[in-house]
Design an enzyme around this catalytic site. Structure first.
Site, PDB file in Angstrom:
ATOM      1  N   HIS A 122      41.835 -32.325  36.980  1.00  0.00           N
ATOM      2  CA  HIS A 122      41.415 -31.023  37.501  1.00  0.00           C
ATOM      3  C   HIS A 122      39.947 -31.101  37.914  1.00  0.00           C
ATOM      4  O   HIS A 122      39.271 -32.092  37.655  1.00  0.00           O
ATOM      5  CB  HIS A 122      41.689 -29.882  36.513  1.00  0.00           C
ATOM      6  CG  HIS A 122      40.905 -29.917  35.239  1.00  0.00           C
ATOM      7  ND1 HIS A 122      40.635 -28.782  34.504  1.00  0.00           N
ATOM      8  CD2 HIS A 122      40.339 -30.936  34.564  1.00  0.00           C
ATOM      9  CE1 HIS A 122      39.938 -29.103  33.447  1.00  0.00           C
ATOM     10  NE2 HIS A 122      39.744 -30.407  33.446  1.00  0.00           N
ATOM     11  N   ASP A 199      39.882 -36.457  29.300  1.00  0.00           N
ATOM     12  CA  ASP A 199      39.854 -35.000  29.314  1.00  0.00           C
ATOM     13  C   ASP A 199      41.001 -34.505  28.443  1.00  0.00           C
ATOM     14  O   ASP A 199      42.167 -34.611  28.817  1.00  0.00           O
ATOM     15  CB  ASP A 199      40.010 -34.517  30.763  1.00  0.00           C
ATOM     16  CG  ASP A 199      40.136 -33.007  30.870  1.00  0.00           C
ATOM     17  OD1 ASP A 199      40.192 -32.324  29.831  1.00  0.00           O
ATOM     18  OD2 ASP A 199      40.199 -32.514  32.009  1.00  0.00           O
ATOM     19  N   GLN A 202      44.091 -30.185  27.721  1.00  0.00           N
ATOM     20  CA  GLN A 202      45.491 -29.774  27.556  1.00  0.00           C
ATOM     21  C   GLN A 202      46.195 -30.588  26.469  1.00  0.00           C
ATOM     22  O   GLN A 202      47.408 -30.485  26.317  1.00  0.00           O
ATOM     23  CB  GLN A 202      46.242 -29.924  28.885  1.00  0.00           C
ATOM     24  CG  GLN A 202      45.705 -29.057  30.004  1.00  0.00           C
ATOM     25  CD  GLN A 202      45.845 -27.570  29.704  1.00  0.00           C
ATOM     26  OE1 GLN A 202      46.737 -27.162  28.958  1.00  0.00           O
ATOM     27  NE2 GLN A 202      44.978 -26.754  30.286  1.00  0.00           N
ATOM     28  N   LYS A 225      41.446 -23.235  24.491  1.00  0.00           N
ATOM     29  CA  LYS A 225      42.814 -23.674  24.764  1.00  0.00           C
ATOM     30  C   LYS A 225      43.503 -24.154  23.486  1.00  0.00           C
ATOM     31  O   LYS A 225      44.643 -24.615  23.517  1.00  0.00           O
ATOM     32  CB  LYS A 225      42.806 -24.801  25.802  1.00  0.00           C
ATOM     33  CG  LYS A 225      42.265 -24.369  27.173  1.00  0.00           C
ATOM     34  CD  LYS A 225      42.281 -25.532  28.143  1.00  0.00           C
ATOM     35  CE  LYS A 225      41.500 -25.210  29.416  1.00  0.00           C
ATOM     36  NZ  LYS A 225      42.102 -24.156  30.241  1.00  0.00           N
ATOM     37  N   CYS A 363      43.035 -25.257  39.655  1.00  0.00           N
ATOM     38  CA  CYS A 363      41.815 -26.112  39.681  1.00  0.00           C
ATOM     39  C   CYS A 363      42.187 -27.585  39.797  1.00  0.00           C
ATOM     40  O   CYS A 363      41.523 -28.444  39.181  1.00  0.00           O
ATOM     41  CB  CYS A 363      40.945 -25.864  38.450  1.00  0.00           C
ATOM     42  SG  CYS A 363      40.310 -24.196  38.334  1.00  0.00           S
TER      43      CYS A 363
END
Length: 405
Positions: A122, A199, A202, A225, A363
Site C-alpha cells: 500500500h 509492513d 494487516q 488495526k 491506498c
C-alpha cells in the site's frame, strides 16, 4: 489458560455494539473497534497518572514514565523482540515506515541503489521510499505480478540478483488479503545482502509475529488495526541497526545535550521519539495487545478465516462477482469486483442495509493498476464478527446487485 473462543462473548466486550446493535462492521482492515479494557486503560491513565514522561521529578511524572515504558516492554514481549529498546513508538505504520526511510534510507541509500517493493504494497510502503529515492538518487522498482495475479517468484529472484539495497514486503495485502511467501522472500533477500522491512499492519492482529524468527530487519505496525487506539504504532528494528541510524526528527527528548554550537543525541529508541510521545495511546496499545494475548490466537485466526470462507461460499450464488486473489494464500479479507456495476454504488446501498464495507483502491493504487481495475469492494473480518454478520452481508449484497442490474 485462555477461555474457549466465542465471538458472541467477545462482541459483548465492545461498547460500540451497544450503541449500534444492528451494525454489521466488516471494515476491520481499515480500523478495528476497541474493547472496553482498552478504553478503560486510557481513561485510567488520564485519571491516575497523567503527566509528561522522562522529565518530571514529581510522582505523577514517575507514574506516567512507568506506564509508558511498561507499554514498550509489553509490546516488545508481544513481538518477541530481544530487547524493549528495539521498540520505537510512532503514530502508526505510515510513520514507522517513514522513520525507516528517512533515517536508515537517507543514511544508507546511494545513487543507483535499488529499493525493491512488492506490487502488493500500500502507499505507506511505497511513497516514503519514492521521496527518499528522489533525495538519494536511489531507484524504486516493483516485484511484478505473474500471469496468475500473484507475485512473480522468478522476477523477484532476477531482480535480487542485480543487487538490491532494501526489500519492502507486506505481511498481508490490505487490498486483497493475499499473503506473500514471506519467509522464503525474506531469506532470499537476506541472501542477496538486502535489508528487509515488513509492513505488519494487516498481520499483527491476525497471524501475529515473532520478529526474531521473522529474519527481517524492520517490522512496522499500527495499534488501531489491532484493537488499540488510533495515533499509536511502532517500528521494531534490531538494536544494532537502530544504533547506526541517525535522528529523523529534532526536538525535545531525543537529545543528549544541546548548545548553539551543536547537539548530541540520545540512544535509541529515544533518539527517534522527538517531543511528547502518545503516552495514553501507548498504554492503550499495550492493553490491546494484552487483550489479544488472552485469546486463543489459533482459534481466533480459524474463526476469521471461517467467516471469510462462509462469505465466499455464499458469493457462489451471485452472478458476475469476482474475488480478487482467489486461490492464493490470503488473510481474512474478501475484495470483490462486479461485472457492469461500480463497487462504489454497491457500497452505498450496503450502508443502507447497515453493512459497513470498504470501497476504492484501499491506498494500493499500483496493485489495482496491475490488476486492471478501478477499485474493489472489500469485506474484512475480525474477532467480534459472527456468522450472522456474514449472512446479513450476503443478503444485503444479493438485494443490492438485483437492484443495480
Amino acid at each position: 489458560m485462555n477461555a474457549p473462543f466465542s465471538a458472541a462473548r467477545i462482541r459483548d466486550e465492545f461498547p460500540v455494539f451497544r450503541h449500534h446493535p444492528d451494525l454489521v462492521y466488516l471494515d476491520n482492515a481499515a480500523t478495528t473497534h476497541k474493547p472496553a479494557t482498552v478504553l478503560d486503560a486510557e481513561r485510567t491513565f488520564y485519571e491516575t497518572a497523567n503527566a509528561n514522561v522522562h522529565r518530571a521529578a514529581h510522582r505523577l511524572g514517575s507514574a506516567a514514565t512507568d506506564a509508558f515504558e511498561g507499554a514498550r516492554t509489553r509490546i516488545a514481549a508481544h513481538l518477541n523482540a530481544a530487547h524493549a529498546d528495539e521498540i520505537v513508538f510512532t503514530r502508526g505504520t505510515t510513520e514507522a515506515i517513514n522513520l525507516a526511510a528517512y533515517s536508515w534510507g537517507r543514511a544508507n541509500l546511494r545513487p543507483g541503489d535499488v529499493v525493491l517493493l512488492s506490487t502488493l504494497e500500500h502507499h505507506a510502503n511505497i511513497v516514503p521510499w519514492q521521496l527518499v529515492a528522489q533525495q538519494t538518487g536511489a531507484v524504486v522498482r516493483p516485484v511484478p505480478l505473474g500471469a496468475d495475479g500473484q507475485l512473480d517468484p522468478d522476477a523477484y529472484q532476477a531482480l535480487l540478483a542485480r543487487g538490491v539495497k532494501l526489500v519492502g514486503l507486506t505481511q498481508c495485502s490490505n487490498a486483497t488479503g493475499v499473503q506473500p511467501p514471506l519467509a522464503a522472500m525474506i531469506a532470499a533477500a537476506k541472501a542477496a545482502g538486502a535489508t528487509v522491512l515488513v509492513d505488519g499492519a494487516q498481520g499483527i492482529a491476525h497471524d501475529g509475529v515473532d520478529v526474531q524468527a521473522l529474519g527481517a530487519d524492520f517490522y512496522a505496525f499500527s495499534g488501531h488495526k489491532a484493537y488499540g487506539p488510533t495515533g499509536i504504532g511502532a517500528l521494531w528494528a534490531r538494536r544494532e541497526l537502530l544504533a547506526q541510524m541517525p535522528p529523523w526528527q529534532g526536538g525535545g527528548e531525543m537529545i543528549e545535550r544541546v548548545s548553539f554550537d551543536g547537539t548530541t543525541f540520545a540512544e535509541p529508541p529515544f533518539r527517534f521519539e522527538a517531543g511528547t510521545p502518545p503516552i495514553a495511546q501507548a498504554v492503550g496499545l499495550a492493553a490491546a495487545l494484552g487483550w489479544l494475548a488472552n485469546l486463543d490466537r489459533d482459534a481466533l485466526l480459524a474463526h476469521e478465516l471461517a467467516l471469510r470462507d462462509r462469505f465466499e461460499a455464499g458469493l457462489a450464488g451471485l452472478d458476475d462477482v469476482r474475488i480478487l486473489g482467489a486461490g492464493a494464500p490470503r488473510g481474512a479479507i474478501s475484495a470483490l469486483t462486479f461485472d457492469g456495476i461500480h463497487p462504489y454504488d454497491v457500497a452505498q446501498f450496503l450502508d443502507g442495509y447497515g453493512v459497513a464495507a470498504r470501497v476504492g483502491q484501499h491506498c494500493a493504487g499500483p496493485l489495482h493498476q496491475a490488476l486492471g481495475i478501478a477499485g474493489s469492494l472489500r469485506f474484512s473480518f475480525a474477532a467480534y464478527n459472527t456468522d450472522a454478520d456474514v449472512d446479513t452481508a450476503l443478503a444485503a449484497l444479493a438485494s443490492t446487485l438485483e437492484l443495480l442490474r
